[in-house]
Design a protein around this motif. Structure first.
Motif, PDB file in Angstrom:
ATOM      1  N   LEU A  57      54.994  51.687  22.763  1.00  0.00           N
ATOM      2  CA  LEU A  57      53.762  52.355  22.323  1.00  0.00           C
ATOM      3  C   LEU A  57      53.498  52.117  20.843  1.00  0.00           C
ATOM      4  O   LEU A  57      52.804  52.902  20.202  1.00  0.00           O
ATOM      5  N   TRP A  58      54.055  51.038  20.304  1.00  0.00           N
ATOM      6  CA  TRP A  58      54.005  50.784  18.862  1.00  0.00           C
ATOM      7  C   TRP A  58      52.573  50.776  18.326  1.00  0.00           C
ATOM      8  O   TRP A  58      52.246  51.496  17.372  1.00  0.00           O
ATOM      9  N   LEU A  59      51.702  49.994  18.914  1.00  0.00           N
ATOM     10  CA  LEU A  59      50.334  49.887  18.420  1.00  0.00           C
ATOM     11  C   LEU A  59      49.573  51.206  18.527  1.00  0.00           C
ATOM     12  O   LEU A  59      48.941  51.632  17.544  1.00  0.00           O
ATOM     13  N   PRO A  60      49.613  51.910  19.689  1.00  0.00           N
ATOM     14  CA  PRO A  60      48.944  53.212  19.752  1.00  0.00           C
ATOM     15  C   PRO A  60      49.490  54.209  18.725  1.00  0.00           C
ATOM     16  O   PRO A  60      48.728  54.990  18.149  1.00  0.00           O
ATOM     17  N   LEU A  61      50.809  54.180  18.502  1.00  0.00           N
ATOM     18  CA  LEU A  61      51.404  55.091  17.514  1.00  0.00           C
ATOM     19  C   LEU A  61      50.868  54.805  16.116  1.00  0.00           C
ATOM     20  O   LEU A  61      50.550  55.727  15.358  1.00  0.00           O
ATOM     21  N   ILE A  62      50.788  53.534  15.763  1.00  0.00           N
ATOM     22  CA  ILE A  62      50.273  53.147  14.448  1.00  0.00           C
ATOM     23  C   ILE A  62      48.822  53.585  14.290  1.00  0.00           C
ATOM     24  O   ILE A  62      48.424  54.112  13.239  1.00  0.00           O
ATOM     25  N   ILE A  63      48.037  53.395  15.349  1.00  0.00           N
ATOM     26  CA  ILE A  63      46.622  53.777  15.292  1.00  0.00           C
ATOM     27  C   ILE A  63      46.468  55.282  15.127  1.00  0.00           C
ATOM     28  O   ILE A  63      45.696  55.759  14.283  1.00  0.00           O
ATOM     29  N   VAL A  64      47.221  56.047  15.931  1.00  0.00           N
ATOM     30  CA  VAL A  64      47.156  57.511  15.835  1.00  0.00           C
ATOM     31  C   VAL A  64      47.613  57.977  14.457  1.00  0.00           C
ATOM     32  O   VAL A  64      47.013  58.880  13.851  1.00  0.00           O
ATOM     33  N   MET A  66      47.442  56.337  11.610  1.00  0.00           N
ATOM     34  CA  MET A  66      46.407  56.041  10.619  1.00  0.00           C
ATOM     35  C   MET A  66      45.228  57.001  10.740  1.00  0.00           C
ATOM     36  O   MET A  66      44.689  57.465   9.728  1.00  0.00           O
ATOM     37  N   VAL A  67      44.846  57.311  11.974  1.00  0.00           N
ATOM     38  CA  VAL A  67      43.739  58.238  12.193  1.00  0.00           C
ATOM     39  C   VAL A  67      44.072  59.616  11.631  1.00  0.00           C
ATOM     40  O   VAL A  67      43.238  60.257  10.962  1.00  0.00           O
ATOM     41  N   LEU A  68      45.301  60.083  11.869  1.00  0.00           N
ATOM     42  CA  LEU A  68      45.715  61.386  11.349  1.00  0.00           C
ATOM     43  C   LEU A  68      45.751  61.385   9.820  1.00  0.00           C
ATOM     44  O   LEU A  68      45.270  62.324   9.175  1.00  0.00           O
ATOM     45  N   GLY A  69      46.328  60.330   9.241  1.00  0.00           N
ATOM     46  CA  GLY A  69      46.455  60.278   7.789  1.00  0.00           C
ATOM     47  C   GLY A  69      45.116  60.227   7.084  1.00  0.00           C
ATOM     48  O   GLY A  69      44.860  61.001   6.147  1.00  0.00           O
ATOM     49  N   VAL A  70      44.235  59.330   7.539  1.00  0.00           N
ATOM     50  CA  VAL A  70      42.918  59.208   6.922  1.00  0.00           C
ATOM     51  C   VAL A  70      42.040  60.400   7.293  1.00  0.00           C
ATOM     52  O   VAL A  70      41.325  60.954   6.445  1.00  0.00           O
ATOM     53  N   GLY A  71      42.108  60.819   8.564  1.00  0.00           N
ATOM     54  CA  GLY A  71      41.292  61.936   9.025  1.00  0.00           C
ATOM     55  C   GLY A  71      41.579  63.221   8.287  1.00  0.00           C
ATOM     56  O   GLY A  71      40.656  63.985   7.954  1.00  0.00           O
TER      57      GLY A  71
END
Length: 234
Positions: A57-64, A66-71
């Protein structure tokens, strides 16, 4: 963006007791976040099942992540402090999964310790400088933020090129940029800039903790890349 009435823009600084309160709360939550990440990273390395799931789940984890950090940075003014803290701890937990996989794949235990101690020393020195210097670092923060985006572009480019020399240059630049960002962030926290921009000391402490967390982890990862020579553990 920070509002026009922040202490930094007005050229004033809160009394020492208030500056200490700003810093202590931000660093408290930063250390809690690091503790959560360390625990999750340890569990990831200790369990083949968790490690395998994190890799798949590496790519989904990275996306989530980034979304949490920027969001969180974008929404901090519109959400309450409890929700902001929950998002920060969620970010730290997910980052713990990715950190566990990175450490497991790319470095020996001795290298991890060396990188962590070095990162702690550099981060601590930069934080101390940011807290005590009377020189304004506000302008430097903007330039460093732009340099960070340039660094991201270079990292993405090198994922395609796979150039080891460029990898070393990126790691050195990353350490320098995030060490300088640490000093600037600490100064902004101590001068009440985040409290003024968020309208809440509690939310400001979470925002400060998030930025300090990102800066420390970034320094650690770039040093880890340097000390491990950018290669996987054999």
């Amino acid at each position: 963006m920070y509002n026009d009435y922040s202490p930094e823009r007005l050229g004033v600084r809160p009394v020492a007791r208030l500056s200490t309160a700003f810093l202590s709360q931000a660093f408290l939550w930063m250390f809690v976040g690091l503790g959560v990440s360390a625990l999750i990273a340890y569990l990831t390395q200790s369990s083949a099942g968790i490690a395998s799931a994190a890799i798949n789940l590496w790519l989904p984890l990275i996306i989530v992540e980034m979304v949490l950090g920027v969001g969180l940075q974008v929404a901090i003014r519109r959400i309450n402090a409890t929700m902001a803290l929950g998002l920060f701890l969620g970010y730290a937990a997910i980052n713990g999964l990715t950190l566990g996989v990175i450490v497991l794949a790319y470095a020996s235990s001795a290298t991890v310790v060396e990188a962590f101690v070095s990162a702690a020393a550099m981060f601590g020195g930069a934080a101390l400088y940011g807290a005590v210097t009377r020189r304004s670092l506000a302008n430097m923060f903007g330039y460093l933020a732009m340099a960070t985006w340039g660094l991201v572009v270079a990292i993405v480019l090198n994922l395609i090129l796979g150039n080891s020399t460029l990898d070393i240059i990126i790691s050195i630049a990353g350490v320098a940029i995030f060490t300088a960002l640490t000093a600037s962030t600490v100064q902004k926290i101590s001068r009440g800039d985040f409290a003024a921009s968020t309208g809440s000391m509690e939310k400001a402490s979470v925002l400060g903790a998030l930025l300090l967390y990102i800066e420390f982890v970034s320094i650690f990862l770039f040093l880890l890349s340097l000390f491990s020579g950018g290669g996987r553990r054999r």
